[in-house]
Design a protein around this motif. Sequence first.
Motif, PDB file in Angstrom:
ATOM      1  N   ILE A 116       4.805  12.308   4.415  1.00 22.51           N
ATOM      2  CA  ILE A 116       3.900  11.189   4.678  1.00 22.51           C
ATOM      3  C   ILE A 116       2.654  11.685   5.406  1.00 22.51           C
ATOM      4  CG2 ILE A 116       3.717   8.881   5.670  1.00 22.51           C
ATOM      5  CD1 ILE A 116       5.813   9.330   3.382  1.00 22.51           C
ATOM      6  N   TYR A 117       2.852  12.602   6.319  1.00 23.47           N
ATOM      7  CA  TYR A 117       1.729  13.170   7.071  1.00 23.47           C
ATOM      8  C   TYR A 117       0.724  13.818   6.123  1.00 23.47           C
ATOM      9  CZ  TYR A 117      -0.733  16.091  10.501  1.00 23.47           C
ATOM     10  OH  TYR A 117      -1.693  16.702  11.274  1.00 23.47           O
ATOM     11  N   ASP A 118       1.208  14.564   5.141  1.00 22.23           N
ATOM     12  CA  ASP A 118       0.319  15.262   4.223  1.00 22.23           C
ATOM     13  C   ASP A 118      -0.514  14.280   3.399  1.00 22.23           C
ATOM     14  OD1 ASP A 118       1.271  17.650   5.157  1.00 22.23           O
ATOM     15  OD2 ASP A 118       2.616  18.027   3.471  1.00 22.23           O
ATOM     16  N   VAL A 119       0.126  13.225   2.895  1.00 25.08           N
ATOM     17  CA  VAL A 119      -0.605  12.225   2.110  1.00 25.08           C
ATOM     18  C   VAL A 119      -1.650  11.533   2.978  1.00 25.08           C
ATOM     19  CG1 VAL A 119      -0.419  10.058   0.821  1.00 25.08           C
ATOM     20  CG2 VAL A 119       1.300  11.847   0.501  1.00 25.08           C
ATOM     21  N   ASP A 176      12.110  -4.078   0.313  1.00 25.36           N
ATOM     22  CA  ASP A 176      10.948  -4.253   1.179  1.00 25.36           C
ATOM     23  C   ASP A 176       9.616  -4.075   0.454  1.00 25.36           C
ATOM     24  OD1 ASP A 176      12.530  -4.664   3.521  1.00 25.36           O
ATOM     25  OD2 ASP A 176      12.871  -2.508   3.639  1.00 25.36           O
ATOM     26  N   VAL A 177       9.440  -2.950  -0.197  1.00 19.94           N
ATOM     27  CA  VAL A 177       8.139  -2.656  -0.798  1.00 19.94           C
ATOM     28  C   VAL A 177       7.884  -3.499  -2.048  1.00 19.94           C
ATOM     29  CG1 VAL A 177       6.621  -0.874  -1.705  1.00 19.94           C
ATOM     30  CG2 VAL A 177       8.263  -0.306   0.095  1.00 19.94           C
ATOM     31  N   GLU A 178       8.771  -3.404  -3.025  1.00 19.03           N
ATOM     32  CA  GLU A 178       8.547  -4.130  -4.279  1.00 19.03           C
ATOM     33  C   GLU A 178       8.483  -5.638  -4.041  1.00 19.03           C
ATOM     34  OE1 GLU A 178       7.600  -2.559  -6.738  1.00 19.03           O
ATOM     35  OE2 GLU A 178       8.348  -0.524  -6.458  1.00 19.03           O
ATOM     36  N   LYS A 179       9.313  -6.124  -3.143  1.00 20.17           N
ATOM     37  CA  LYS A 179       9.311  -7.566  -2.856  1.00 20.17           C
ATOM     38  C   LYS A 179       8.004  -7.991  -2.198  1.00 20.17           C
ATOM     39  CE  LYS A 179      12.224 -11.236  -0.952  1.00 20.17           C
ATOM     40  NZ  LYS A 179      13.490 -11.547  -0.241  1.00 20.17           N
ATOM     41  N   LEU A 233       6.008   6.311   0.610  1.00 23.25           N
ATOM     42  CA  LEU A 233       5.272   6.875  -0.517  1.00 23.25           C
ATOM     43  C   LEU A 233       4.989   5.812  -1.579  1.00 23.25           C
ATOM     44  CD1 LEU A 233       7.049  10.339  -0.953  1.00 23.25           C
ATOM     45  CD2 LEU A 233       4.753   9.906  -0.052  1.00 23.25           C
ATOM     46  N   ARG A 234       5.961   4.930  -1.815  1.00 27.40           N
ATOM     47  CA  ARG A 234       5.748   3.870  -2.804  1.00 27.40           C
ATOM     48  C   ARG A 234       4.673   2.897  -2.333  1.00 27.40           C
ATOM     49  NH1 ARG A 234       4.784   2.367  -7.659  1.00 27.40           N
ATOM     50  NH2 ARG A 234       5.681   0.358  -8.305  1.00 27.40           N
ATOM     51  N   ALA A 235       4.680   2.542  -1.077  1.00 26.58           N
ATOM     52  CA  ALA A 235       3.658   1.645  -0.541  1.00 26.58           C
ATOM     53  C   ALA A 235       2.272   2.263  -0.666  1.00 26.58           C
ATOM     54  CB  ALA A 235       3.962   1.313   0.923  1.00 26.58           C
ATOM     55  N   LEU A 236       2.190   3.561  -0.430  1.00 26.43           N
ATOM     56  CA  LEU A 236       0.909   4.252  -0.531  1.00 26.43           C
ATOM     57  C   LEU A 236       0.413   4.349  -1.980  1.00 26.43           C
ATOM     58  CD1 LEU A 236       1.554   7.050   2.105  1.00 26.43           C
ATOM     59  CD2 LEU A 236      -0.158   5.234   2.273  1.00 26.43           C
ATOM     60  N   GLU A 237       1.342   4.260  -2.927  1.00 28.28           N
ATOM     61  CA  GLU A 237       0.958   4.225  -4.337  1.00 28.28           C
ATOM     62  C   GLU A 237       0.360   2.875  -4.716  1.00 28.28           C
ATOM     63  OE1 GLU A 237       4.415   4.990  -6.646  1.00 28.28           O
ATOM     64  OE2 GLU A 237       4.494   7.131  -6.193  1.00 28.28           O
ATOM     65  N   LEU A 238       0.860   1.820  -4.077  1.00 33.82           N
ATOM     66  CA  LEU A 238       0.526   0.462  -4.493  1.00 33.82           C
ATOM     67  C   LEU A 238      -0.720  -0.117  -3.831  1.00 33.82           C
ATOM     68  CD1 LEU A 238       4.139  -1.024  -4.590  1.00 33.82           C
ATOM     69  CD2 LEU A 238       2.675  -0.498  -6.548  1.00 33.82           C
ATOM     70  N   TYR A 239      -1.125   0.437  -2.673  1.00 34.01           N
ATOM     71  CA  TYR A 239      -2.282  -0.141  -1.977  1.00 34.01           C
ATOM     72  C   TYR A 239      -2.970   0.937  -1.148  1.00 34.01           C
ATOM     73  CZ  TYR A 239      -5.164  -3.407   0.675  1.00 34.01           C
ATOM     74  OH  TYR A 239      -6.237  -4.080   1.218  1.00 34.01           O
ATOM     75  N   ASP A 240      -4.259   0.799  -1.021  1.00 33.53           N
ATOM     76  CA  ASP A 240      -5.058   1.755  -0.242  1.00 33.53           C
ATOM     77  C   ASP A 240      -5.108   1.307   1.214  1.00 33.53           C
ATOM     78  OD1 ASP A 240      -6.644   3.935   0.281  1.00 33.53           O
ATOM     79  OD2 ASP A 240      -8.506   2.950  -0.346  1.00 33.53           O
ATOM     80  N   PHE A 241      -4.019   1.533   1.931  1.00 34.09           N
ATOM     81  CA  PHE A 241      -3.905   1.116   3.324  1.00 34.09           C
ATOM     82  C   PHE A 241      -4.859   1.911   4.213  1.00 34.09           C
ATOM     83  CE2 PHE A 241       0.247  -0.297   1.714  1.00 34.09           C
ATOM     84  CZ  PHE A 241       0.337  -1.554   2.288  1.00 34.09           C
ATOM     85  N   ASP A 242      -5.151   1.327   5.380  1.00 31.14           N
ATOM     86  CA  ASP A 242      -6.003   1.992   6.369  1.00 31.14           C
ATOM     87  C   ASP A 242      -5.211   2.879   7.314  1.00 31.14           C
ATOM     88  OD1 ASP A 242      -8.523   0.617   5.648  1.00 31.14           O
ATOM     89  OD2 ASP A 242      -7.462  -1.161   6.350  1.00 31.14           O
TER      90      ASP A 242
END
Length: 319
Positions: free
Chosen positions: A214-217, A148-151, A185-194
């Motif tokens: 996830i809540y902490d990040v 999902d994420v890498e693709k 966590l990987r998605a949050l590494e790759l993009y600055d989501f809102d």
Amino acid sequence: MKRKEFIYTSTLGGLALTIPVIRSFGDNFPPGYSLQKRVLGRTGEKVSAIAFGGIMLNDNPQNFANEIIAKAWDLGVTYYDIAPGYGNAQQKMGPALKPYRNKSFLACKTGRRDAKAAEEELNDSLKKLQTDYFDLYQLHAINNVERDVEKAFAKGGAMEVLIKAKKEGKAKYLGFSAHSVAAALRALELYDFDTVMFPLNFAVWNAGEFGPQIYDVAQKRNLGIIALKAMALSLNKPGQEKYDKNGWYQPVQEAEIQAMALKFSLSKNIATAIPPGKSTLFLRALEIMRDYKPISKKEEKKLIALASGVQPVFTNKNV
């Protein structure tokens, strides 16, 4: 049977809400009542503390969709969640939400991972929902890092479409929904989501060690947090009947525990919670919010004890 008792007793039953029941719902709320609003992280948008989960419209008549969205709007629900994977719910929500679209917050998703299919899905959703843009557009159900994420982030992946949609004004904000700590966590590494949409529930939090990461990040980044599964209890046991066609887990059944479960999630710094995909549970959530107060230490202790005896819908143990 009183109206309030109807909501309590029919929440998990096979009873379908009738139009008269929907219209009369909320008659005993305080005059001028409007659902609490919260800020959606750094977006600054104010949204209702309870979101309308569009999946509940799947396979329901258009007049049902019209009535329950009108009732939700009248009681102050401004956040509306939808996805192409929810059967024919988009087609139902489009005309029902149209009278309120200019003032509502509409969030949609794509389950596609390649750009071509994601763009087709985005445009199809815009058409079915009778709108020119989404307030929030999200990657839907990123549950596996590789698949999902890498693709989605690879060249020719769905993220190209999300970023393009934001540049073109088809999406104001970007986010994702996930049922995996590692994928989120990987998605949050790759993009600055809102925004982040993630299960934040008393059982997964306490018995599954699932959610705090996830809540902490999200807190540190001031992201808008959208809570899933706030009123969930446990996984279905083998052979156990589904509580609803749209549900693959068992929600809390007792009215008192339902209230505590929702309060557990809403007492955290989240923007909005999406109740399970059954219309009576949505109305039950609105009913709870009428007299909402943050969860007490005594109530939280009771939930922790309950969580210790169930198999939560998600777990991060031994993963």
